[in-house]
Scaffold this motif. Structure first.
Motif, PDB file in Angstrom:
ATOM      1  N   ARG A   2      35.827  12.326  -9.627  1.00 59.23           N
ATOM      2  CA  ARG A   2      35.023  11.502  -8.891  1.00 59.23           C
ATOM      3  C   ARG A   2      33.764  10.708  -9.782  1.00 59.23           C
ATOM      4  O   ARG A   2      33.420   9.620  -9.531  1.00 59.23           O
ATOM      5  CB  ARG A   2      33.937  12.199  -7.859  1.00 59.23           C
ATOM      6  N   LEU A   3      33.635  11.416 -11.022  1.00 60.09           N
ATOM      7  CA  LEU A   3      32.546  10.500 -11.762  1.00 60.09           C
ATOM      8  C   LEU A   3      33.118   9.703 -12.915  1.00 60.09           C
ATOM      9  O   LEU A   3      32.475   8.840 -13.103  1.00 60.09           O
ATOM     10  CB  LEU A   3      31.904  11.773 -12.462  1.00 60.09           C
ATOM     11  N   LEU A   4      34.547  10.148 -13.159  1.00 61.41           N
ATOM     12  CA  LEU A   4      35.345   9.304 -14.139  1.00 61.41           C
ATOM     13  C   LEU A   4      36.276   8.320 -13.830  1.00 61.41           C
ATOM     14  O   LEU A   4      36.294   7.398 -14.175  1.00 61.41           O
ATOM     15  CB  LEU A   4      35.622  10.366 -15.234  1.00 61.41           C
ATOM     16  N   LEU A   5      37.028   8.749 -12.638  1.00 61.40           N
ATOM     17  CA  LEU A   5      38.091   8.107 -12.293  1.00 61.40           C
ATOM     18  C   LEU A   5      38.037   7.345 -11.024  1.00 61.40           C
ATOM     19  O   LEU A   5      38.747   6.425 -10.777  1.00 61.40           O
ATOM     20  CB  LEU A   5      39.181   8.874 -11.885  1.00 61.40           C
ATOM     21  N   LYS A   6      36.931   7.353 -10.250  1.00 58.43           N
ATOM     22  CA  LYS A   6      36.534   6.513  -9.081  1.00 58.43           C
ATOM     23  C   LYS A   6      35.591   5.362  -9.430  1.00 58.43           C
ATOM     24  O   LYS A   6      34.741   5.513 -10.400  1.00 58.43           O
ATOM     25  CB  LYS A   6      35.732   7.528  -8.226  1.00 58.43           C
ATOM     26  N   GLY A   7      36.094   4.344  -8.805  1.00 57.43           N
ATOM     27  CA  GLY A   7      35.320   3.117  -9.074  1.00 57.43           C
ATOM     28  C   GLY A   7      34.705   2.367  -7.804  1.00 57.43           C
ATOM     29  O   GLY A   7      35.659   2.099  -6.924  1.00 57.43           O
ATOM     30  N   PRO A   8      33.525   2.222  -7.797  1.00 57.10           N
ATOM     31  CA  PRO A   8      32.490   2.830  -8.796  1.00 57.10           C
ATOM     32  C   PRO A   8      32.387   4.307  -8.625  1.00 57.10           C
ATOM     33  O   PRO A   8      32.637   4.835  -7.624  1.00 57.10           O
ATOM     34  CB  PRO A   8      31.167   2.047  -8.209  1.00 57.10           C
ATOM     35  N   PRO A   9      31.951   4.834  -9.694  1.00 56.28           N
ATOM     36  CA  PRO A   9      31.925   6.399  -9.743  1.00 56.28           C
ATOM     37  C   PRO A   9      30.615   7.117  -8.788  1.00 56.28           C
ATOM     38  O   PRO A   9      29.813   6.139  -8.425  1.00 56.28           O
ATOM     39  CB  PRO A   9      31.656   6.888 -11.106  1.00 56.28           C
ATOM     40  N   ASP A  10      30.848   8.258  -8.265  1.00 55.14           N
ATOM     41  CA  ASP A  10      29.871   8.781  -7.429  1.00 55.14           C
ATOM     42  C   ASP A  10      28.855   9.261  -8.303  1.00 55.14           C
ATOM     43  O   ASP A  10      29.074   9.442  -9.439  1.00 55.14           O
ATOM     44  CB  ASP A  10      30.276   9.950  -6.462  1.00 55.14           C
ATOM     45  N   LYS A  11      27.521   9.182  -7.729  1.00 55.40           N
ATOM     46  CA  LYS A  11      26.464   9.642  -8.490  1.00 55.40           C
ATOM     47  C   LYS A  11      26.356  11.329  -8.664  1.00 55.40           C
ATOM     48  O   LYS A  11      27.131  11.725  -7.644  1.00 55.40           O
ATOM     49  CB  LYS A  11      25.161   9.212  -8.171  1.00 55.40           C
ATOM     50  N   LEU A  12      25.933  12.018  -9.732  1.00 58.48           N
ATOM     51  CA  LEU A  12      25.939  13.200  -9.644  1.00 58.48           C
ATOM     52  C   LEU A  12      25.140  13.826  -8.616  1.00 58.48           C
ATOM     53  O   LEU A  12      25.589  15.039  -8.140  1.00 58.48           O
ATOM     54  CB  LEU A  12      25.364  13.770 -11.046  1.00 58.48           C
ATOM     55  N   SER A  13      24.248  13.188  -8.005  1.00 54.23           N
ATOM     56  CA  SER A  13      23.328  13.732  -7.125  1.00 54.23           C
ATOM     57  C   SER A  13      23.880  13.726  -5.791  1.00 54.23           C
ATOM     58  O   SER A  13      24.173  14.681  -5.068  1.00 54.23           O
ATOM     59  CB  SER A  13      22.108  12.769  -7.130  1.00 54.23           C
ATOM     60  N   VAL A  14      24.984  12.901  -5.500  1.00 51.28           N
ATOM     61  CA  VAL A  14      26.072  12.769  -4.336  1.00 51.28           C
ATOM     62  C   VAL A  14      26.815  13.885  -4.511  1.00 51.28           C
ATOM     63  O   VAL A  14      27.142  14.828  -3.471  1.00 51.28           O
ATOM     64  CB  VAL A  14      26.559  11.589  -4.111  1.00 51.28           C
ATOM     65  N   ILE A  15      27.691  13.948  -5.627  1.00 50.15           N
ATOM     66  CA  ILE A  15      28.644  15.238  -5.947  1.00 50.15           C
ATOM     67  C   ILE A  15      27.904  16.639  -5.792  1.00 50.15           C
ATOM     68  O   ILE A  15      28.371  17.411  -5.143  1.00 50.15           O
ATOM     69  CB  ILE A  15      29.181  15.058  -7.163  1.00 50.15           C
ATOM     70  N   ALA A  16      26.625  16.816  -6.394  1.00 49.92           N
ATOM     71  CA  ALA A  16      25.990  18.034  -6.087  1.00 49.92           C
ATOM     72  C   ALA A  16      25.705  18.459  -4.925  1.00 49.92           C
ATOM     73  O   ALA A  16      25.862  19.458  -4.204  1.00 49.92           O
ATOM     74  CB  ALA A  16      24.481  18.077  -6.970  1.00 49.92           C
ATOM     75  N   ARG A  17      25.378  17.397  -4.068  1.00 47.91           N
ATOM     76  CA  ARG A  17      25.019  17.693  -2.421  1.00 47.91           C
ATOM     77  C   ARG A  17      26.395  17.766  -1.680  1.00 47.91           C
ATOM     78  O   ARG A  17      26.300  18.842  -1.024  1.00 47.91           O
ATOM     79  CB  ARG A  17      24.353  16.284  -1.804  1.00 47.91           C
ATOM     80  N   ASP A  18      27.576  17.220  -1.987  1.00 47.00           N
ATOM     81  CA  ASP A  18      28.757  17.572  -1.468  1.00 47.00           C
ATOM     82  C   ASP A  18      29.260  18.845  -1.692  1.00 47.00           C
ATOM     83  O   ASP A  18      30.084  19.492  -0.704  1.00 47.00           O
ATOM     84  CB  ASP A  18      29.595  16.283  -1.741  1.00 47.00           C
ATOM     85  N   LEU A  19      29.116  19.438  -2.913  1.00 47.31           N
ATOM     86  CA  LEU A  19      29.474  20.513  -3.429  1.00 47.31           C
ATOM     87  C   LEU A  19      28.500  21.721  -3.102  1.00 47.31           C
ATOM     88  O   LEU A  19      28.691  22.990  -3.367  1.00 47.31           O
ATOM     89  CB  LEU A  19      29.730  20.797  -4.857  1.00 47.31           C
ATOM     90  N   ASN A  20      27.330  21.409  -2.714  1.00 48.52           N
ATOM     91  CA  ASN A  20      26.159  22.347  -2.371  1.00 48.52           C
ATOM     92  C   ASN A  20      25.808  23.210  -3.691  1.00 48.52           C
ATOM     93  O   ASN A  20      25.605  24.332  -3.440  1.00 48.52           O
ATOM     94  CB  ASN A  20      26.636  23.390  -1.238  1.00 48.52           C
ATOM     95  N   ILE A  21      25.528  22.452  -4.857  1.00 48.54           N
ATOM     96  CA  ILE A  21      25.147  22.930  -6.032  1.00 48.54           C
ATOM     97  C   ILE A  21      23.933  22.052  -6.463  1.00 48.54           C
ATOM     98  O   ILE A  21      23.770  21.104  -6.217  1.00 48.54           O
ATOM     99  CB  ILE A  21      26.112  22.442  -7.214  1.00 48.54           C
ATOM    100  N   ASP A  22      23.080  22.862  -7.262  1.00 49.98           N
ATOM    101  CA  ASP A  22      21.861  22.424  -7.535  1.00 49.98           C
ATOM    102  C   ASP A  22      22.307  21.267  -8.587  1.00 49.98           C
ATOM    103  O   ASP A  22      23.097  21.440  -9.362  1.00 49.98           O
ATOM    104  CB  ASP A  22      21.060  23.378  -8.112  1.00 49.98           C
ATOM    105  N   TYR A  23      21.509  20.252  -8.341  1.00 53.72           N
ATOM    106  CA  TYR A  23      21.737  18.919  -9.229  1.00 53.72           C
ATOM    107  C   TYR A  23      21.539  19.102 -10.852  1.00 53.72           C
ATOM    108  O   TYR A  23      22.313  18.817 -11.568  1.00 53.72           O
ATOM    109  CB  TYR A  23      20.523  17.915  -8.932  1.00 53.72           C
TER     110      TYR A  23
END
Length: 55
Positions: A2-23
């Protein structure tokens, strides 16, 4: 992906929230492991295509 192949890429904060992982945990892991892995893969591809990889 999601960070490298998606255009525009998702932000790390969004990915962290979706995965329930600390940013900060996700950010540290990306900088320590993920980025180096992507760099190594890119260097292998470049070498196979006849280019000199960047150091």
């Amino acid at each position: 992906m999601r960070l490298l192949l998606k255009g525009p890429p998702d932000k790390l904060s969004v990915i962290a929230r979706d995965l329930n992982i600390d940013y900060q945990t996700l950010n540290s892991h990306w900088k320590r492991t993920g980025f180096e892995l992507v760099k190594e893969i890119g260097n292998r591809i470049a070498k196979e295509c006849g280019y000199q990889p960047e150091e």
